[in-house]
Write a protein that holds these residues in place. Structure first.
Motif, PDB file in Angstrom:
ATOM      1  N   HIS A   1       8.264  -0.913  -4.914  1.00 58.18           N
ATOM      2  CA  HIS A   1       7.001  -0.180  -5.053  1.00 58.18           C
ATOM      3  C   HIS A   1       6.765   0.295  -6.492  1.00 58.18           C
ATOM      4  O   HIS A   1       5.636   0.246  -6.989  1.00 58.18           O
ATOM      5  CB  HIS A   1       7.003   1.023  -4.104  1.00 58.18           C
TER       6      HIS A   1
ATOM      7  N   ARG B   1       0.813  -1.221   0.000  1.00 56.09           N
ATOM      8  CA  ARG B   1       0.000   0.000   0.000  1.00 56.09           C
ATOM      9  C   ARG B   1       0.844   1.267   0.000  1.00 56.09           C
ATOM     10  O   ARG B   1       0.323   2.359  -0.219  1.00 56.09           O
ATOM     11  CB  ARG B   1      -0.931   0.009   1.210  1.00 56.09           C
ATOM     12  N   GLY B   2       2.126   1.166   0.245  1.00 53.29           N
ATOM     13  CA  GLY B   2       2.987   2.335   0.252  1.00 53.29           C
ATOM     14  C   GLY B   2       4.436   1.928   0.115  1.00 53.29           C
ATOM     15  O   GLY B   2       4.790   0.741   0.217  1.00 53.29           O
TER      16      GLY B   2
ATOM     17  N   GLU C   1       6.373  10.259   4.782  1.00 53.81           N
ATOM     18  CA  GLU C   1       6.352   8.804   4.863  1.00 53.81           C
ATOM     19  C   GLU C   1       5.915   8.191   3.528  1.00 53.81           C
ATOM     20  O   GLU C   1       6.457   7.172   3.089  1.00 53.81           O
ATOM     21  CB  GLU C   1       5.408   8.359   5.980  1.00 53.81           C
ATOM     22  N   GLU C   2       4.941   8.814   2.878  1.00 56.31           N
ATOM     23  CA  GLU C   2       4.486   8.311   1.587  1.00 56.31           C
ATOM     24  C   GLU C   2       5.593   8.359   0.535  1.00 56.31           C
ATOM     25  O   GLU C   2       5.659   7.503  -0.354  1.00 56.31           O
ATOM     26  CB  GLU C   2       3.278   9.113   1.101  1.00 56.31           C
ATOM     27  N   HIS C   3       6.464   9.379   0.638  1.00 58.59           N
ATOM     28  CA  HIS C   3       7.554   9.512  -0.325  1.00 58.59           C
ATOM     29  C   HIS C   3       8.791   8.717   0.079  1.00 58.59           C
ATOM     30  O   HIS C   3       9.772   8.710  -0.671  1.00 58.59           O
ATOM     31  CB  HIS C   3       7.928  10.985  -0.504  1.00 58.59           C
TER      32      HIS C   3
ATOM     33  N   HIS D   1       3.142  12.780   7.186  1.00 55.05           N
ATOM     34  CA  HIS D   1       2.395  11.771   6.433  1.00 55.05           C
ATOM     35  C   HIS D   1       2.865  11.742   4.985  1.00 55.05           C
ATOM     36  O   HIS D   1       3.111  10.654   4.407  1.00 55.05           O
ATOM     37  CB  HIS D   1       0.897  12.083   6.507  1.00 55.05           C
ATOM     38  N   ARG D   2       3.036  12.933   4.394  1.00 51.27           N
ATOM     39  CA  ARG D   2       3.519  12.979   3.024  1.00 51.27           C
ATOM     40  C   ARG D   2       4.968  12.503   2.925  1.00 51.27           C
ATOM     41  O   ARG D   2       5.367  11.848   1.962  1.00 51.27           O
ATOM     42  CB  ARG D   2       3.391  14.403   2.478  1.00 51.27           C
TER      43      ARG D   2
END
Length: 843
Positions: free
Chosen positions: A692, A573-574, A636-638, A633-634
């Motif tokens: 990913h 998912r990420g 971590e997504e990157h 949060h962003r």
């Protein structure tokens, strides 16, 4: 007594050879000729068993065993002692008189070899018309086959029945088919004409003792080889006959296929491997033994003129005297004679009948090696002059050659080459008049041949026989699908009926033999029964294993347990939350696989959490601050490095300070954690990004400040800044930009002396690097001639503030005189509230 000449004709398995041996041993003396040295040796052993070694002789080109009182002789057809009188004379496979290479020898025996009382020729029915024409008054007895021969069409190699013989027509084909049989059926014996009798007999016993169920051979088995064969399969319907590739004749197929069946037991024949199915007409001809009769026999004059080499050649090339005879192909002895006669030193040396006869005797040395060059002619040339000048072959020549071949190292082809070489020595030693102590040299050569033969048998067996698989397959064939005893050892070996058939690696069964086929499927089915208890035990062991027993390969993304691969990372998912996939295994249900997946997932998340701990610690610390929580949060997504957005550029100083306290840097173009640019974290993030994005892994060395690599979006996401000729690590690029801005806050300054070394580039590349980093610079002026260095000195220019157009500036100035409207303060934004308080406070 009148000389009786008879012929016994018929297909294979008619008992012709057995009948001839009985007839010969019933006379007081006898000579029988066979087409192969192997057959001469085999029937010599039978005669010794019946009459004793003192009464039986063996004469072949390479071997002579002649007791003083020998009465019965087993010979090759070429070596039959025609000057010896015997009551009985027989020649086997007389239809070989039509062979264009050796046929002249058999034709000569047909026309001139006679016993004092009885002469017997054995062969195929196809020679009957020529026998009646060339041997007037001959009595012909036809014998029927004792069993039927039935064609069954084409059968795949993997489906051939046990006790089958597969016939190919070259050594390369024999080896290739034997390798397939070993992999699929456990092994096979090998029979080829180049083998010595000792090796051939050892291979025959391997088959006859049922250590293997298959035999792979050349067409040499068609000549009198009696074995327990039920089915003969031809791997080809063509052969190379020394001149060209031609289709097999029907009678040749029958001669080979006739090895199937023995006594009263029927046999079958067909094709296999790449051979096409036989036409129906051909199958019918073989089954009913209906073949076209031979029209002519090969002939060469045997009444030779030894006056001189030219006269000898003329007599050898004399045309056939009768119809039904034809000149065959030029044999190797005649070709060697023609080559030697063309040499001046040979013509000078050969001056009389004795020298001419010696030259012809030397030329008749067989070319066992068949190297395809003039080496055999050179060998005969040296031997001829040794014998002509010294009377014998020098002892050092025999010693050197025999000792040179007395080695057992090397592969199968090497040993067969040595075997051919020692056969030449044996032939020379067998001519007792050519050497002193001939019996000693014969014994030496025989011992070396036996030594090489034993080594060759061992090599053939080691390469083409798997006794374990043969035994197990035989049990599977006989017992069907019964419950076999199976178990798994502590080392992971899977044992079925006492034989190792595979090994458990992780949760997967790795068979020792991965060839397909029904037998392999049965073995694996039996092996999997042993895993019904082993796999659950291993699943539980993995569930309880500490993280130290697991390892994530940062190059491939595979997960190993105790050194064995059991899973791998796949897209989740990420970036920092990949999924795990369990590799193939012998799981009995989905629950076991799910248990393994959960354990691997927990390990991977723990590994990611430990290596990237600063990022997750910062995320947890900012949980109560909405603005920072969104940034983390962003981030971590990157994966720890993200480009700076428009909103990020307007972050208030308080937010930037809070991020710094969390270990997060807000640069000119990106927000990142410097801790994630260290080697361990960088390597893990490179793997996670590769998984990913499902792109190839980009390998970098985070211990360096710059790297050379082509443009790649993944490198930017990892934390590298494209800087013209190189990639500069993001923290180094940001620090460099900040230092140069600080350096030039009061005007232009010379570039630091260590600037190129800090960036890991040559000085000449600095302008391109600074341009890519958008750092203003100019070239310094050179005041004095001769001051040019490796690169022109640089001046870092002061960064100019962004200036608005004059009209807009006035407008903005006018607005400053009016009170700005106050924005509502959100209780969720403590930094905005703090800024509002500061605006209200007096300066």
């Amino acid at each position: 007594m009148p000389r009786r000449v008879r012929a016994v004709l018929g297909p294979t398995n008619t008992g012709k050879t057995h009948y001839a041996l009985e007839r010969m041993l019933a006379h007081s003396s006898g000579i029988i000729g066979f087409p192969l040295r192997l057959l001469a040796r085999e029937n010599y052993d039978r005669m010794v068993a019946a009459k004793g070694a003192a009464s039986v002789a063996l004469i072949t080109g390479e071997e002579k065993i002649v007791p003083p009182n020998a009465r019965w002789f087993s010979c090759t057809t070429e070596a039959m002692p025609l000057d010896r009188h015997a009551e009985f004379v027989a020649v086997d496979e007389i239809q070989l008189s039509a062979d264009p290479d050796r046929g002249h020898v058999f034709t000569d025996r047909l026309l001139h070899a006679r016993g004092l009382v009885e002469t017997l020729f054995l062969g195929a029915e196809t020679i009957r018309p020529l026998l009646q024409r060339l041997v007037p008054g001959i009595e012909i007895d036809t014998r029927p086959r004792l069993s039927n021969l039935v064609g069954v069409g084409h059968i795949k190699l993997s489906k051939l029945p046990a006790r089958s013989a597969i016939v190919a027509f070259s050594a390369a084909e024999v080896y290739a088919i034997a390798e397939i049989i070993r992999r699929r059926r456990g092994g096979c014996a090998i029979i080829m004409g180049q083998l010595s009798p000792r090796t051939r007999n050892a291979q025959v016993q391997l088959y006859q003792n049922k250590e293997v169920d298959y035999l792979v051979a050349t067409d040499a088995i068609g000549m009198g080889l009696n074995m327990d064969v039920n089915h003969v399969a031809l791997a080809s319907l063509t052969k190379f006959d020394g001149t060209t590739i031609r289709p097999l004749l029907a009678q040749e197929i029958a001669q080979i296929a006739g090895r199937a069946g023995r006594g009263m037991r029927d046999g079958t024949f067909g094709t296999t491997a790449e051979a096409r199915p036989m036409p129906e007409a051909l199958i019918e001809a073989v089954e009913e033994h209906r073949f076209d009769p031979l029209e002519r026999l090969s002939w060469r004059n045997s009444d030779l003129d030894f006056s001189n080499p030219q006269a000898l050649l003329a007599s050898l090339n004399r045309p056939p005297p009768k119809s039904g005879l034809t000149a065959g192909r030029v044999a190797s002895d005649l070709a060697t004679l023609e080559a030697l006669t063309a040499e001046a030193d040979v013509r000078r040396a050969v001056t009389g009948r004795k020298a001419t006869r010696l030259l012809w005797d030397v030329c008749q040395i067989p070319d066992f090696r068949k190297l395809g060059d003039d080496s055999h002619t050179r060998l005969c040339h040296r031997l001829f002059f040794h014998i002509l000048q010294d009377g014998v072959v020098p002892a050092n020549w025999l010693e050197g050659h025999i000792s040179g071949f007395a080695r057992t190292d090397g592969d199968i082809d090497t040993l067969m080459h040595r075997l051919s070489g020692v056969r030449v020595c044996s032939y020379v030693a067998a001519r007792s008049e050519w050497s002193h102590n001939a019996r000693e040299w014969q014994e030496r050569a025989r011992k070396v041949e036996d030594m090489i033969s034993d080594a060759l048998h061992e090599r053939l067996t080691a390469r083409f026989v798997d006794r374990r698989a043969t035994s197990l397959l035989r049990r599977l064939d006989s017992d069907g699908d019964r419950q076999f005893l199976s178990a798994v050892t502590q080392s992971g070996d899977v044992i079925v009926e006492g034989h190792a058939v595979g090994r458990v690696e992780g949760f997967a069964l790795q068979p020792l033999d991965d060839s397909p086929g029904p037998e392999q499927r049965l073995m694996l089915k039996a092996a999997r029964r042993a895993l019904l208890q082993e796999i659950p035990r291993r699943v539980q062991s993995l569930a309880e294993a500490p993280d130290e027993a697991l390892r994530l390969d940062l190059q491939s993304g595979h997960i190993a347990w105790s050194g064995v691969l059991v899973g791998k990372l796949v897209k989740g998912r990420g970036v920092l939350h990949p999924e795990t996939q369990v590799l193939r295994g012998e799981f009995t249900d989905a629950k076991q696989r799910d248990q393994v997946k959960e354990r691997l997932q927990a390990f991977c998340q723990e590994e990611i959490g430990r290596t990237l701990a600063p990022l997750f610690a910062a995320r947890d610390a900012s949980a109560g601050i909405p603005l920072l929580r969104g940034i983390l949060h962003r981030l971590e997504e990157h994966g720890g490095v993200m480009p700076l957005s428009t909103e990020d550029r307007t972050l208030p100083p308080q937010s930037r300070a809070h991020l710094r306290r969390l270990g997060i840097s807000v640069g000119r173009e990106a927000i990142y954690l410097p801790a994630l640019l260290k080697p361990a974290a960088m390597t893990l993030r490179a793997l996670l990004l590769s998984v990913h994005t499902q792109t190839p892994l980009v390998e970098t060395d985070a211990s360096r400040v710059s790297i050379i690599h082509e443009r790649n979006n993944v490198l930017a996401a990892l934390g590298w800044r494209w800087s013209g000729p190189i990639w500069l690590r993001l923290d180094v690029a940001e620090k460099l930009a900040a230092e140069l801005a600080q350096l030039t806050r009061r005007g232009d300054r010379p570039a630091p002396a260590n600037l190129s070394s800090r960036c890991g580039v040559a000085g000449a590349a600095l302008p391109e690097l600074l341009k890519a980093l958008r750092i203003p610079f100019r070239t310094a002026q050179i005041l004095e001639a001769g001051q040019f260095g490796p690169c022109t000195p640089l001046m870092i220019r002061q960064a100019q503030p962004h200036r608005q157009p004059r009209g807009q500036a006035k407008k903005a100035t006018t607005k400053r005189t009016h009170a700005a409207p106050r924005r509502p303060v959100s209780p969720d934004n403590p930094f905005a509230a703090l800024a509002a308080l500061r605006m209200r406070a007096p300066h």
